[in-house]
Enzyme design. Structure first.
Site, short mmCIF file in Angstrom:
data_model
loop_
_atom_site.label_atom_id
_atom_site.label_comp_id
_atom_site.label_asym_id
_atom_site.label_seq_id
_atom_site.Cartn_x
_atom_site.Cartn_y
_atom_site.Cartn_z
N GLU A 322 0.84 -1.20 0.00
CA GLU A 322 0.00 0.00 0.00
C GLU A 322 0.88 1.26 0.00
OE1 GLU A 322 -4.38 0.37 1.58
OE2 GLU A 322 -3.03 0.85 3.22
N HIS A 351 7.21 -27.28 1.91
CA HIS A 351 6.39 -28.39 1.41
C HIS A 351 5.30 -27.88 0.48
CE1 HIS A 351 8.39 -31.12 4.23
NE2 HIS A 351 8.47 -30.02 4.95
N LYS A 455 -13.67 1.53 -3.88
CA LYS A 455 -14.75 1.93 -2.97
C LYS A 455 -15.84 2.68 -3.74
CE LYS A 455 -11.85 2.50 1.10
NZ LYS A 455 -11.31 3.45 2.06
#
Ligand SMILES: O=P(O)(O)OC[C@H]1O[C@H](O)[C@H](O)[C@@H](O)[C@@H]1O
Length: 529
Positions: A322, A351, A455
């Protein structure tokens, strides 16, 4: 390079921070002999910018704000007395409130004590507290902490059902700097409803951390919540873990808040020096620059070999991406900067995706985090004299070597333990490194203009939904296609969004929308039941 030469390179470049017992090893990064000298002018400019920032310059030019997270652990360095008092008052109020909660002086309406904390927040208002709680928490804590960090209804149900009857002894901490974040508002309203359903007065169980005069602040005051704690415009969400955002949850949990702040303060002192070789934040930023050519061409893989640090990569993902993921440079040129961060923990990740790191596309550099202390107390010998912790180190060193053999770069941060002090130091280290790197690539690390686009678009989606529902209700009984409905509400161009909305509405009983017809979008018909 021979083993012996590597050992020499390790020692020559090892950055040692005795005050917090941290070392940074950059010997397995393949920077050339003249790289550090060549970067000196840029790094000097970064030091100047950081010095000015700490003295209170407007370091976030777009939002015309100061950037003050360093003052949170050294209030005496705040540029004016008012700021200093704001910080020390906040710390004192947080400590006093937690003390009263622990002693039962501040108590819930229908239980003897608050035993649980439910934190509602998102992004910078959740990730720091989550990291701290997970890294430092234990079953012996003063209070157990839970989080709601999304507007996912099922996610909320899971947390609230998990609390069950204990909701009566749960203190809800709603955190939002802006006080207007929809996910947090929704979470708060759902939690409030859960209290009300149990016959409990939410206000008597709630506190807020938010900016003065925000929507949340007004709501908290209007509904007589227990307390509100401040957030300020000069602290960014992603660097707010040492404001009330992080300190209140940590203090309630009974963690070593003083140690957390002291570790950060000591790291700040170590990373304020202009001597690059002695400054781990400068070295980190320079290594990021080296690895990605100053353009973020390689991803940062964070691999702590410690379960307690598993959220470090998630926390750094926000802090780094950000801050550094920006379209424009400080001069307004399009640069599309950034650094991608991912990782979980070792040896577990060996793994999973480490296969690709060793043999696949070479588009990353690893930061190993080695924790010297294995556990409290003695360890079992699991094979010969070897303990599980010996294996953990073996796997770390083995992977470091295996990667290096294939020309894949890594750094190693070594810390003594996962204490509050160490965690504070790690947070401060990365905060400073991000600031330096932003200067090296000439961007503003302290705003987030890109977040707003999503938004705004979400706002439009919900506006369309409102129109759709009104239409469906007025045209009751008549089954219509997404295309027809989009035309009905004057949103022909947005038919895809209209279809997605109808698909969701009809999958849930809340609005009484029914779907019929075929499975393909053009065949589907919708009507109000
Ligand atoms: O604390 P709040 O104002 O609720 O903000 C929560 C988060 O949402 C925003 O979208 C920002 O991108 C984040 O930096 C911030 O931490």
């Amino acid at each position: 390079m021979t083993e012996r030469e590597l050992w020499e390179r390790y020692q020559r470049h090892l950055c040692v921070v005795p005050s917090v017992g941290l070392t940074l090893d950059i010997s397995r990064m393949n920077f050339g002999a003249d790289f550090l000298d060549g970067m000196r002018p840029r790094m000097d400019a970064a030091f100047q910018a950081m010095d000015a920032l700490e003295k209170g310059a407007i370091a976030n030019p777009d939002e015309k704000r100061r950037v003050g997270h360093y003052w949170l652990r050294a209030p005496e360095l705040a540029p004016d007395a008012e700021l200093k008092t704001a910080i020390t008052d906040m710390q004192a109020r947080v400590a006093a409130f937690a003390k009263d909660v622990h002693s039962g002086k501040v108590k819930p309406a229908k239980a003897a004590k608050f035993t649980q904390v439910l934190i509602v927040g998102i992004g910078g208002s959740a990730l720091g507290p989550q990291l701290v709680a997970d890294a430092l928490g234990s079953g012996r804590d003063a209070m157990q902490v839970h989080f709601l960090d999304n507007t996912d209804p099922d996610g909320m149900d899971r947390v609230l059902n998990g609390l069950g009857e204990r909701l009566a002894e749960t203190l809800c901490v709603v955190i939002s700097k802006s006080g207007g974040t929809k996910e947090t508002r929704n979470g708060m309203l759902e939690v409030e409803a859960a209290y009300t359903q149990r016959g409990l007065d939410f206000g008597a169980h709630a506190v807020a951390v938010t900016g003065d005069g925000s929507e949340l602040d007004n709501y908290a005051k209007g509904h007589k919540w227990l307390r509100t704690f401040p957030m300020w415009d000069w602290v960014g969400g992603r660097t707010s873990v040492m404001s009330a955002v992080g300190l209140l949850p940590a203090q309630l949990q009974g963690l070593d808040v003083a140690g957390f702040l002291a570790g950060a303060k000591d790291m700040d002192a170590a990373t304020r020096v202009h001597d690059v070789a002695a400054n781990p934040a400068a070295l980190l930023a320079l290594m990021w620059f080296h690895a990605g050519g100053g353009k973020g061409q390689k991803d940062m893989v964070i691999l702590p070999y410690k379960d307690r640090l598993m959220l470090m990569s998630k926390y750094l993902q926000q802090l780094v991406m950000e801050s550094l993921g920006k379209e424009l440079s400080l001069d307004g040129k399009v640069v599309n900067q950034g650094l991608a961060v991912y990782g979980n923990k070792g040896s577990t990740d060996q793994h999973a995706y480490v296969q690709q790191l060793r043999e696949g596309v070479n588009n990353f550099f690893v930061t190993f985090v080695e924790v010297l202390k294995d556990r409290d107390g003695k360890s079992l010998a699991v094979e010969g004299e070897n303990t599980s912790g010996d294996y953990l180190l073996g796997f770390l060193l083995g992977t470091r070597r295996a990667l290096f053999e294939k020309g894949r770069e890594s750094m190693t941060l070594t810390v003594p333990d996962v204490s509050a002090r160490t965690l504070g130091a790690l947070v401060a280290l990365y905060e400073r490194a991000v600031g330096f790197y932003a200067s090296l690539v000439n961007i503003n690390a302290y705003h987030q203009p890109g977040v707003e686009a999503g938004k705004k678009a979400a706002g439009r989606v919900l506006e369309l939904q409102g129109k759709l529902l009104a239409k469906l209700k007025s045209a009751k009984a008549e089954a219509r296609s997404a295309d027809q409905l989009a035309q009905d509400i004057g949103a022909e161009e947005e038919v895809e969004t209209v279809f997605k909305l109808l698909e969701h509405l009809s999958a849930n009983g809340d609005h009484g929308v029914k779907r019929s017809g075929g499975a393909r979008p053009a065949e589907a018909r919708f009507q109000s039941a």
